[in-house]
Design a protein around this motif. Structure first.
Motif: not given
Length: 150
Positions: A60-64, A68-69, A74-76
């Motif tokens: 996964t990646s993260t922002y703020g 998300f994928c 897609s939001r995760l």
């Protein structure tokens, strides 16, 4: 493992999969600007589980603070030290059983054509720290907002 309910979910491409076991701590809707932007919708529906009830596989990646994928976008679930916030729309089975929102956040940003959920607590902004554990009573004037997770 106990006979608790187990729910599974994933991103659109299937590269990230997750499971939550048991019942959530709380379920809500958020109408804030960030949730509207990240969902592409007028609100975000989510459920919060204890961290230990959550398992996932994939990158996964993260922002703020939102996960998300990195492949399909897609939001995760966003996972903190104590809680995992799962977007209801990312669960595999729909409609979801037993995940009826009990509160709404940022109701001043709710679209006028959306009506308040019956019997759901209404918050002008975020929940407060005192509301985070048990969903009991209205937030008191002067308490600090609590956004560890919605």
């Amino acid at each position: 493992m106990s006979n608790d309910v187990m729910r599974s979910g994933s991103c659109l491409c299937g590269g990230v999969q997750f499971r939550v076991t048991g019942e959530p701590l709380r379920v809500g809707l958020c109408h804030c600007k960030d949730c509207r932007k990240t969902s592409g919708s007028a609100y975000q529906a989510f459920a919060i589980w204890p961290r230990q009830a959550f398992e996932s596989e994939g990158i996964t990646s993260t922002y703020g603070g939102r996960s998300f994928c990195p492949t399909c976008g897609s939001r995760l679930p966003s996972v903190g030290e104590d809680e995992a916030e799962v977007m209801i729309g990312s669960l595999d089975v729909a409609p979801t059983e037993g995940l009826e929102p009990s509160y709404e956040l940022w109701i001043g940003r709710r679209e006028r054509w959306l009506h308040p959920l019956p019997d759901a607590r209404q918050f002008e902004q975020d929940r407060t720290a005192a509301d985070s554990a048990a969903d009991d009573g209205e937030p008191e004037e002067g308490r600090e907002p609590y956004r560890k997770s919605a």
